[in-house]
Scaffold this motif. Structure first.
Motif, PDB file in Angstrom:
ATOM      1  N   ARG A  52      34.491  38.076  45.197  1.00  0.00           N
ATOM      2  CA  ARG A  52      35.906  37.765  45.063  1.00  0.00           C
ATOM      3  C   ARG A  52      36.311  36.623  45.996  1.00  0.00           C
ATOM      4  O   ARG A  52      37.163  35.796  45.648  1.00  0.00           O
ATOM      5  CB  ARG A  52      36.753  39.001  45.378  1.00  0.00           C
ATOM      6  CG  ARG A  52      36.754  40.103  44.355  1.00  0.00           C
ATOM      7  CD  ARG A  52      37.079  39.686  42.942  1.00  0.00           C
ATOM      8  NE  ARG A  52      38.050  38.609  42.821  1.00  0.00           N
ATOM      9  CZ  ARG A  52      38.258  37.922  41.707  1.00  0.00           C
ATOM     10  NH1 ARG A  52      37.554  38.173  40.626  1.00  0.00           N
ATOM     11  NH2 ARG A  52      39.164  36.977  41.656  1.00  0.00           N
ATOM     12  N   THR A  53      35.701  36.542  47.182  1.00  0.00           N
ATOM     13  CA  THR A  53      35.992  35.436  48.092  1.00  0.00           C
ATOM     14  C   THR A  53      35.562  34.111  47.486  1.00  0.00           C
ATOM     15  O   THR A  53      36.286  33.103  47.571  1.00  0.00           O
ATOM     16  CB  THR A  53      35.293  35.657  49.440  1.00  0.00           C
ATOM     17  OG1 THR A  53      35.728  36.898  50.001  1.00  0.00           O
ATOM     18  CG2 THR A  53      35.606  34.531  50.409  1.00  0.00           C
ATOM     19  N   PRO A  58      38.365  27.274  42.333  1.00  0.00           N
ATOM     20  CA  PRO A  58      37.416  26.767  41.333  1.00  0.00           C
ATOM     21  C   PRO A  58      36.278  26.036  42.039  1.00  0.00           C
ATOM     22  O   PRO A  58      36.441  25.481  43.136  1.00  0.00           O
ATOM     23  CB  PRO A  58      38.261  25.808  40.498  1.00  0.00           C
ATOM     24  CG  PRO A  58      39.678  26.132  40.815  1.00  0.00           C
ATOM     25  CD  PRO A  58      39.688  26.673  42.201  1.00  0.00           C
ATOM     26  N   GLY A  59      35.115  26.040  41.426  1.00  0.00           N
ATOM     27  CA  GLY A  59      33.976  25.380  42.046  1.00  0.00           C
ATOM     28  C   GLY A  59      33.476  26.165  43.242  1.00  0.00           C
ATOM     29  O   GLY A  59      33.720  27.350  43.400  1.00  0.00           O
ATOM     30  N   LYS A  60      32.796  25.465  44.129  1.00  0.00           N
ATOM     31  CA  LYS A  60      32.182  26.127  45.283  1.00  0.00           C
ATOM     32  C   LYS A  60      33.216  26.428  46.359  1.00  0.00           C
ATOM     33  O   LYS A  60      33.952  25.545  46.795  1.00  0.00           O
ATOM     34  CB  LYS A  60      31.069  25.256  45.865  1.00  0.00           C
ATOM     35  CG  LYS A  60      30.381  25.874  47.074  1.00  0.00           C
ATOM     36  CD  LYS A  60      29.293  24.972  47.638  1.00  0.00           C
ATOM     37  CE  LYS A  60      28.670  25.577  48.891  1.00  0.00           C
ATOM     38  NZ  LYS A  60      27.616  24.718  49.462  1.00  0.00           N
ATOM     39  N   THR A  61      33.281  27.698  46.786  1.00  0.00           N
ATOM     40  CA  THR A  61      34.051  28.068  47.969  1.00  0.00           C
ATOM     41  C   THR A  61      33.121  28.174  49.164  1.00  0.00           C
ATOM     42  O   THR A  61      33.315  27.527  50.183  1.00  0.00           O
ATOM     43  CB  THR A  61      34.800  29.393  47.759  1.00  0.00           C
ATOM     44  OG1 THR A  61      35.639  29.286  46.596  1.00  0.00           O
ATOM     45  CG2 THR A  61      35.672  29.737  48.967  1.00  0.00           C
ATOM     46  N   PHE A  62      32.082  29.011  49.031  1.00  0.00           N
ATOM     47  CA  PHE A  62      31.058  29.065  50.083  1.00  0.00           C
ATOM     48  C   PHE A  62      29.690  29.423  49.525  1.00  0.00           C
ATOM     49  O   PHE A  62      28.691  29.332  50.226  1.00  0.00           O
ATOM     50  CB  PHE A  62      31.452  30.060  51.189  1.00  0.00           C
ATOM     51  CG  PHE A  62      31.296  31.500  50.788  1.00  0.00           C
ATOM     52  CD1 PHE A  62      30.213  32.244  51.229  1.00  0.00           C
ATOM     53  CD2 PHE A  62      32.233  32.104  49.970  1.00  0.00           C
ATOM     54  CE1 PHE A  62      30.070  33.571  50.861  1.00  0.00           C
ATOM     55  CE2 PHE A  62      32.102  33.434  49.610  1.00  0.00           C
ATOM     56  CZ  PHE A  62      31.013  34.166  50.056  1.00  0.00           C
ATOM     57  N   LEU A  63      29.611  29.806  48.236  1.00  0.00           N
ATOM     58  CA  LEU A  63      28.338  30.160  47.621  1.00  0.00           C
ATOM     59  C   LEU A  63      27.902  29.096  46.628  1.00  0.00           C
ATOM     60  O   LEU A  63      28.740  28.454  45.983  1.00  0.00           O
ATOM     61  CB  LEU A  63      28.457  31.493  46.867  1.00  0.00           C
ATOM     62  CG  LEU A  63      28.538  32.788  47.673  1.00  0.00           C
ATOM     63  CD1 LEU A  63      28.771  33.959  46.724  1.00  0.00           C
ATOM     64  CD2 LEU A  63      27.274  33.011  48.490  1.00  0.00           C
ATOM     65  N   ARG A 448      31.464  36.631  34.670  1.00  0.00           N
ATOM     66  CA  ARG A 448      30.208  36.150  35.246  1.00  0.00           C
ATOM     67  C   ARG A 448      30.175  34.630  35.426  1.00  0.00           C
ATOM     68  O   ARG A 448      29.107  34.065  35.633  1.00  0.00           O
ATOM     69  CB  ARG A 448      28.993  36.595  34.410  1.00  0.00           C
ATOM     70  CG  ARG A 448      28.865  38.100  34.284  1.00  0.00           C
ATOM     71  CD  ARG A 448      27.658  38.488  33.480  1.00  0.00           C
ATOM     72  NE  ARG A 448      27.481  39.943  33.451  1.00  0.00           N
ATOM     73  CZ  ARG A 448      26.489  40.548  32.829  1.00  0.00           C
ATOM     74  NH1 ARG A 448      25.588  39.846  32.182  1.00  0.00           N
ATOM     75  NH2 ARG A 448      26.398  41.860  32.851  1.00  0.00           N
ATOM     76  N   TYR A 449      31.300  33.974  35.376  1.00  0.00           N
ATOM     77  CA  TYR A 449      31.333  32.522  35.551  1.00  0.00           C
ATOM     78  C   TYR A 449      31.598  32.185  37.015  1.00  0.00           C
ATOM     79  O   TYR A 449      32.506  32.730  37.639  1.00  0.00           O
ATOM     80  CB  TYR A 449      32.414  31.889  34.662  1.00  0.00           C
ATOM     81  CG  TYR A 449      31.906  31.477  33.301  1.00  0.00           C
ATOM     82  CD1 TYR A 449      32.218  30.236  32.755  1.00  0.00           C
ATOM     83  CD2 TYR A 449      31.093  32.329  32.553  1.00  0.00           C
ATOM     84  CE1 TYR A 449      31.750  29.854  31.502  1.00  0.00           C
ATOM     85  CE2 TYR A 449      30.624  31.967  31.307  1.00  0.00           C
ATOM     86  CZ  TYR A 449      30.955  30.727  30.783  1.00  0.00           C
ATOM     87  OH  TYR A 449      30.491  30.358  29.538  1.00  0.00           O
ATOM     88  N   TYR A 450      30.843  31.231  37.508  1.00  0.00           N
ATOM     89  CA  TYR A 450      30.963  30.761  38.886  1.00  0.00           C
ATOM     90  C   TYR A 450      32.167  29.841  39.048  1.00  0.00           C
ATOM     91  O   TYR A 450      32.816  29.827  40.085  1.00  0.00           O
ATOM     92  CB  TYR A 450      29.667  30.024  39.249  1.00  0.00           C
ATOM     93  CG  TYR A 450      29.680  29.231  40.516  1.00  0.00           C
ATOM     94  CD1 TYR A 450      29.626  29.871  41.752  1.00  0.00           C
ATOM     95  CD2 TYR A 450      29.697  27.834  40.498  1.00  0.00           C
ATOM     96  CE1 TYR A 450      29.596  29.149  42.926  1.00  0.00           C
ATOM     97  CE2 TYR A 450      29.674  27.101  41.665  1.00  0.00           C
ATOM     98  CZ  TYR A 450      29.619  27.765  42.882  1.00  0.00           C
ATOM     99  OH  TYR A 450      29.584  27.051  44.047  1.00  0.00           O
ATOM    100  N   ASN A 451      32.502  29.098  38.004  1.00  0.00           N
ATOM    101  CA  ASN A 451      33.580  28.110  38.027  1.00  0.00           C
ATOM    102  C   ASN A 451      34.623  28.487  36.986  1.00  0.00           C
ATOM    103  O   ASN A 451      34.327  29.245  36.054  1.00  0.00           O
ATOM    104  CB  ASN A 451      33.020  26.716  37.746  1.00  0.00           C
ATOM    105  CG  ASN A 451      33.954  25.613  38.230  1.00  0.00           C
ATOM    106  OD1 ASN A 451      35.064  25.874  38.679  1.00  0.00           O
ATOM    107  ND2 ASN A 451      33.500  24.374  38.142  1.00  0.00           N
TER     108      ASN A 451
END
Length: 543
Positions: A52-53, A58-63, A448-451
């Motif tokens: 959730r973090t 959108p896009g990369k936060t830290f992963l 299941r989407y990263y972005n």
């Protein structure tokens, strides 16, 4: 301070680590399961908070994207196979079921201990596989990706295969115990409804789990020997994997929810101080759900290319599940009517269950409609529905059950004010996390989407804030339990004025062999108030 009191109990009859590691006492085995399950729940919950973090922006936060895939796979695998499926039957079922039946132990105590160690071994193997290379297939291990990825699928799948044996052995043990070890006078319709729920669950465990075991074994064989079973490049059929997997995994949904429903039957009647409405209907509805659960797996595959006729049949069968589930909800609400309701902590979780499970059940009906499912398939709507049933349903009931039987398990009372605070935080945090996901899914946000698109960010932020609040609620629950263990007041034998045998005939905590004398059941369970007050199992042999 210590959790052990001077009076004899299963907790202090024998002391030392080895007395726990080699115990055959169903109560100690249930406590060991409970500790293990909540440990893995914390691990799975940490992965959920990290996910959730990451979705705050959108896009990369830290992963990285690959790490995100690995984290949601580990979250799902741990929560499904290590927490929710074994959760209630293995812990509370082990502790409570023999007590409610008036038995000294389960039918096969050594098999019971072996089931626990199989669970531990499978769990450790799953955790060890993470360090070798976390898999990113999702908890469903869908072929052909699970056959082609370079991650350590074989070890994780083998761990799930091993865990299945623990589930099967536990189911066999409970079925045998219920058939053979009921107290004198306890016929089928004098059993507590918790026993009926565990019985229906055990039937599914024994009949459905081997299908998953065979499916996972075929994944391993195909990866190692390259025989074409599910991989189309080798002449296999990936749709065959879906049929096998969901033939187990939809009954597994009811392995998870039926024990939760069983707990709710106990909580509603106890904290309403009123006989359960429609006892036989609730009992038979558990069996009906178990039977129907084997007939609806195809509703997970509406978009897989199966024929329109088969899709229509599976849709109709899925609607059928709503009937026994609706019977339960109606009877629980009818029990509350004119009851002397106490809003104690376990009851707050029971009422949370009624609200959240109803939402989960109704949204399941939406997904059973072919045209609607095509639009909502693989979106956040499905994520929200699944969590409203599994967490809003099963885990709320689990927490309520732990609070309810806590005085019986440890002989200590928890702090009621902290318990109620934790219940409200969990309820509010859960709804804040997942309710917005229904709207996200209906607007096209894929799971299941990263972005994701910028237009979805506000709702993702709300969902993430809710996850933090939910995590805080679980932390309050944990603090309350730890405080109760060491500083809680000594519990009376029956603090909630319940009428089942574990409360009326066993001390808190029980002695090693449960009862001083063999209970004899003379009346139906759940007699309260102006009803005939021959409390369930009032008579004793030799009394």
């Amino acid at each position: 301070m210590t959790i052990y009191e001077n009076k004899p109990s299963y907790l202090n009859e024998q002391k030392g680590l080895t007395s726990w590691l080699f115990t055959l006492d169903h109560k100690r085995i249930g406590i060991m399961y409970l500790a293990s399950i909540f440990f893995f729940f914390i691990v799975g919950g940490i992965f959920a908070l990290l996910l959730r973090t990451e979705l705050l922006t959108p896009g990369k936060t830290f992963l990285e994207a690959k790490s995100y895939n690995q984290f949601f796979t580990l979250h799902g695998t741990i929560m499904v196979f290590l927490v929710i499926i074994p959760g209630i039957p293995a812990s509370l079922g082990n502790f409570v079921l023999p007590l409610q039946l008036g038995a000294k132990d389960v039918a096969f105590p050594r098999l019971n201990l072996m089931s626990y160690y199989i669970y531990v071994f499978g769990s450790l193997l799953a955790v060890f596989s993470i360090f070798l290379g976390a898999i990113d297939t999702g908890w469903t291990f869908y072929a052909p990706y699970s056959l082609q990825t370079q991650e350590k699928v074989v070890m994780m799948v083998t761990a799930a295969f091993i865990l299945g044996f623990s589930s099967i052995f536990t189911g066999i043990n409970f079925i045998s115990t219920i058939h053979k070890l009921r107290a004198p006078g306890m016929n089928w319709f004098k059993m507590p409804l918790f026993v009926w729920g565990i019985y229906a669950t055990s039937i599914i465990q024994v009949m459905a789990t081997p299908v998953l075991g065979i499916t996972l074994a075929l994944i391993v064989v195909e990866r190692l020997i390259k025989i074409g079973i599910f991989d189309p490049t080798l002449g296999g059929d990936p749709i065959l994997f879906q049929h096998f997997f969901w033939f187990y995994s939809h009954p597994a949904v009811y392995i998870m929810i039926l024990p939760g429903m069983a707990i709710i039957s106990e909580l509603i009647t106890t904290f309403s101080q009123k006989k359960i409405f429609g006892y036989r209907l609730i009992a038979f509805s558990s069996i009906a759900i178990a039977i129907i659960s084997f007939l609806v797996w195809g509703h997970h595959m509406f978009v897989s290319g199966q024929s329109a006729l088969i899709g229509m049949i599976f849709s109709a069968l899925t609607f059928l599940v709503a009937i026994p589930s609706g019977i339960k909800v109606f009877n629980w609400v009818a029990t509350l009517y004119k009851g002397s309701i106490s809003f104690a902590t376990p009851m707050l979780y029971a009422l949370s269950f009624l609200f959240l499970f109803t939402i989960g059940g109704l949204t399941g009906v939406f997904l059973a409609v072919l045209s609607v499912d095509v639009h909502l398939h693989d979106t956040y709507f499905v994520v929200a529905h699944f969590h409203y049933v599994m967490v809003g349903g099963t885990f709320m009931a689990f927490l309520g059950g732990v609070y309810y039987w806590w005085p019986k398990m440890f002989g200590k009372m928890y702090d009621e004010r902290i318990g109620q605070l934790g219940a409200w935080l969990v309820f509010l945090g859960f709804n804040l996390t997942f309710f917005v996901q229904f709207y996200l899914g209906s607007q096209g946000m894929p799971r299941r989407y990263y972005n994701y698109l910028q237009q979805f960010q506000t709702l993702h932020v709300i969902s993430t804030m809710g996850a933090y609040l939910l995590g805080l609620g679980f932390l309050v629950v944990l603090i309350n339990w730890i405080h109760a263990l060491f500083y809680g007041k000594v519990a009376p034998a029956n603090p909630f004025h319940a009428t089942t045998l574990e409360w009326t005939h066993a001390s808190s905590p029980p002695i090693a062999h449960n009862f001083v004398r063999q209970p004899i059941v003379t009346e139906e369970p759940y007699c309260y108030g102006d009803e005939p007050h021959h409390i369930h199992g009032l008579a004793h042999k030799g009394a």
